[in-house]
Design a protein around this motif. Structure first.
Motif, PDB file in Angstrom:
ATOM      1  N   PHE A   1      48.119  27.830  20.074  1.00 45.36           N
ATOM      2  CA  PHE A   1      49.187  27.996  19.087  1.00 45.36           C
ATOM      3  C   PHE A   1      50.563  28.041  19.752  1.00 45.36           C
ATOM      4  O   PHE A   1      51.576  27.836  19.100  1.00 45.36           O
ATOM      5  CB  PHE A   1      48.988  29.298  18.288  1.00 45.36           C
ATOM      6  N   ASN A   2      50.597  28.303  21.042  1.00 46.15           N
ATOM      7  CA  ASN A   2      51.858  28.397  21.766  1.00 46.15           C
ATOM      8  C   ASN A   2      52.759  27.178  21.548  1.00 46.15           C
ATOM      9  O   ASN A   2      53.976  27.308  21.528  1.00 46.15           O
ATOM     10  CB  ASN A   2      51.579  28.594  23.259  1.00 46.15           C
ATOM     11  N   ILE A   3      52.171  25.991  21.371  1.00 43.27           N
ATOM     12  CA  ILE A   3      52.997  24.782  21.218  1.00 43.27           C
ATOM     13  C   ILE A   3      53.810  24.796  19.922  1.00 43.27           C
ATOM     14  O   ILE A   3      54.731  24.000  19.783  1.00 43.27           O
ATOM     15  CB  ILE A   3      52.169  23.484  21.308  1.00 43.27           C
ATOM     16  N   LEU A   4      53.504  25.711  19.009  1.00 38.99           N
ATOM     17  CA  LEU A   4      54.189  25.766  17.714  1.00 38.99           C
ATOM     18  C   LEU A   4      55.273  26.852  17.664  1.00 38.99           C
ATOM     19  O   LEU A   4      55.893  27.045  16.626  1.00 38.99           O
ATOM     20  CB  LEU A   4      53.174  25.986  16.593  1.00 38.99           C
ATOM     21  N   TYR A   5      55.493  27.527  18.768  1.00 39.21           N
ATOM     22  CA  TYR A   5      56.497  28.595  18.832  1.00 39.21           C
ATOM     23  C   TYR A   5      57.720  28.130  19.621  1.00 39.21           C
ATOM     24  O   TYR A   5      57.579  27.378  20.589  1.00 39.21           O
ATOM     25  CB  TYR A   5      55.919  29.833  19.522  1.00 39.21           C
ATOM     26  N   PRO A   6      58.900  28.621  19.249  1.00 40.17           N
ATOM     27  CA  PRO A   6      60.100  28.252  20.000  1.00 40.17           C
ATOM     28  C   PRO A   6      60.057  28.700  21.459  1.00 40.17           C
ATOM     29  O   PRO A   6      60.520  27.998  22.339  1.00 40.17           O
ATOM     30  CB  PRO A   6      61.240  28.964  19.262  1.00 40.17           C
ATOM     31  N   LYS A   7      59.473  29.890  21.719  1.00 40.32           N
ATOM     32  CA  LYS A   7      59.421  30.424  23.086  1.00 40.32           C
ATOM     33  C   LYS A   7      58.058  31.069  23.321  1.00 40.32           C
ATOM     34  O   LYS A   7      57.436  31.598  22.402  1.00 40.32           O
ATOM     35  CB  LYS A   7      60.493  31.495  23.284  1.00 40.32           C
ATOM     36  N   LEU A   8      57.645  31.082  24.580  1.00 41.61           N
ATOM     37  CA  LEU A   8      56.399  31.744  24.954  1.00 41.61           C
ATOM     38  C   LEU A   8      56.453  33.223  24.569  1.00 41.61           C
ATOM     39  O   LEU A   8      55.467  33.787  24.097  1.00 41.61           O
ATOM     40  CB  LEU A   8      56.139  31.595  26.456  1.00 41.61           C
ATOM     41  N   ALA A   9      57.609  33.855  24.732  1.00 39.76           N
ATOM     42  CA  ALA A   9      57.749  35.273  24.383  1.00 39.76           C
ATOM     43  C   ALA A   9      57.448  35.506  22.902  1.00 39.76           C
ATOM     44  O   ALA A   9      56.871  36.538  22.541  1.00 39.76           O
ATOM     45  CB  ALA A   9      59.155  35.761  24.725  1.00 39.76           C
ATOM     46  N   ASP A  10      57.818  34.565  22.035  1.00 35.28           N
ATOM     47  CA  ASP A  10      57.520  34.689  20.605  1.00 35.28           C
ATOM     48  C   ASP A  10      56.011  34.643  20.373  1.00 35.28           C
ATOM     49  O   ASP A  10      55.464  35.418  19.587  1.00 35.28           O
ATOM     50  CB  ASP A  10      58.185  33.567  19.803  1.00 35.28           C
ATOM     51  N   PHE A  11      55.339  33.723  21.052  1.00 35.58           N
ATOM     52  CA  PHE A  11      53.882  33.588  20.945  1.00 35.58           C
ATOM     53  C   PHE A  11      53.185  34.881  21.371  1.00 35.58           C
ATOM     54  O   PHE A  11      52.298  35.378  20.685  1.00 35.58           O
ATOM     55  CB  PHE A  11      53.432  32.410  21.818  1.00 35.58           C
ATOM     56  N   VAL A  12      53.618  35.447  22.491  1.00 26.25           N
ATOM     57  CA  VAL A  12      53.026  36.676  23.011  1.00 26.25           C
ATOM     58  C   VAL A  12      53.293  37.842  22.055  1.00 26.25           C
ATOM     59  O   VAL A  12      52.386  38.602  21.720  1.00 26.25           O
ATOM     60  CB  VAL A  12      53.557  36.986  24.425  1.00 26.25           C
ATOM     61  N   MET A  13      54.523  37.966  21.588  1.00 28.66           N
ATOM     62  CA  MET A  13      54.891  39.067  20.701  1.00 28.66           C
ATOM     63  C   MET A  13      54.091  39.022  19.399  1.00 28.66           C
ATOM     64  O   MET A  13      53.554  40.033  18.948  1.00 28.66           O
ATOM     65  CB  MET A  13      56.389  39.025  20.395  1.00 28.66           C
ATOM     66  N   VAL A  14      53.984  37.837  18.798  1.00 27.79           N
ATOM     67  CA  VAL A  14      53.225  37.708  17.552  1.00 27.79           C
ATOM     68  C   VAL A  14      51.748  38.010  17.796  1.00 27.79           C
ATOM     69  O   VAL A  14      51.098  38.667  16.983  1.00 27.79           O
ATOM     70  CB  VAL A  14      53.437  36.316  16.915  1.00 27.79           C
TER      71      VAL A  14
END
Length: 183
Positions: free
Chosen positions: A43-56
Motif C-alpha cells: 500500500f506504500n505506493i499509494l501514500y505521499p510519504k513513507l511516514a504517512d504509510f507507517v503512521m496510518v
C-alpha cells in the motif's frame, strides 16, 4: 447473494499484511493504475510519504484489533503524483490477526489538498484533521494509539506554532487551508 470483488461498483481492495492482493477496476481507476500493476504491491505506493504509510499502519493496528471495522480520512496519492483526500473503511476477516486478511473501501472526497501545510508534521496534520472532525482528545488518543496527554501536547503545540488562541481558531484555520470536517 454473493458478489465478486470485481463486480462491486465502489473502489475496493483485498489485502494481506498491507500487500494488495486483489482490486476492482474502480480502485485501480481511482489511483490511475491498471489492476495488474497493483497486485502484490505494498500500500506504500499509494501514500505521499513513507511516514504517512507507517503512521496510518500504526493507527489502524491500534483500532483494527479484534476483527473490528475501522475508518479514517487521509491524503492519498495517485500514480501521477496528484494528492487527494480519501475516506477509507476496512474490515478484518480474522479477529486474531487483523492485517492478515482485510477488505477496504476507498471513497475519494471533494476536499482540496493544500500545496503546503505550513510546516506541520504528518502526525500534527492527522491530529488537526481529527480535531476538525469534532473528536475529543480521548477519541483522538484511542484512534492514534497515543496517550491522551500526548494528544493534548500535540494540540497545544500546533495552536502555538500557528499563532492561534484556541481549538476553535484551529478548526477555522484548517477550513481555510481547504479542510472540511465531516459531520
Amino acid at each position: 447473494m454473493r458478489f465478486a470483488l470485481e463486480a462491486l461498483p465502489v473502489p475496493m481492495v483485498y489485502a494481506a499484511h498491507r500487500i494488495i492482493r486483489a482490486v476492482n477496476a474502480e480502485f485501480a481507476d481511482l489511483f490511475g493504475y491498471e489492476r495488474a500493476e497493483l497486485r502484490h504491491q505494498s500500500f506504500n505506493i499509494l501514500y505521499p510519504k513513507l511516514a504517512d504509510f507507517v503512521m496510518v499502519g500504526d493507527m489502524w493496528r491500534t483500532n483494527f484489533a479484534g476483527g473490528r471495522s475501522y475508518e479514517d480520512e487521509r491524503i492519498m496519492q495517485k500514480r501521477d503524483g496528484t494528492k487527494f483526500w480519501c475516506r477509507v473503511r476496512g474490515r478484518s476477516m480474522l479477529a486474531e490477526d487483523p492485517f492478515s486478511e482485510a477488505i477496504y473501501c476507498f471513497d475519494a472526497m471533494a476536499r482540496p489538498v493544500p500545496a503546503a501545510r505550513t510546516g506541520l508534521t504528518p502526525r500534527q496534520t492527522q491530529i488537526v484533521t481529527l480535531v476538525a472532525m469534532g473528536k475529543t482528545n480521548k477519541d483522538i488518543a484511542r484512534e492514534t494509539g497515543l496517550s491522551q496527554r500526548t494528544v493534548e501536547t500535540h494540540r497545544l503545540r500546533i495552536i502555538r506554532t500557528l499563532g492561534l488562541a484556541n481549538s476553535a481558531e484551529l478548526v477555522a484555520w484548517f477550513m481555510q487551508q481547504g479542510g472540511q470536517p465531516r459531520q
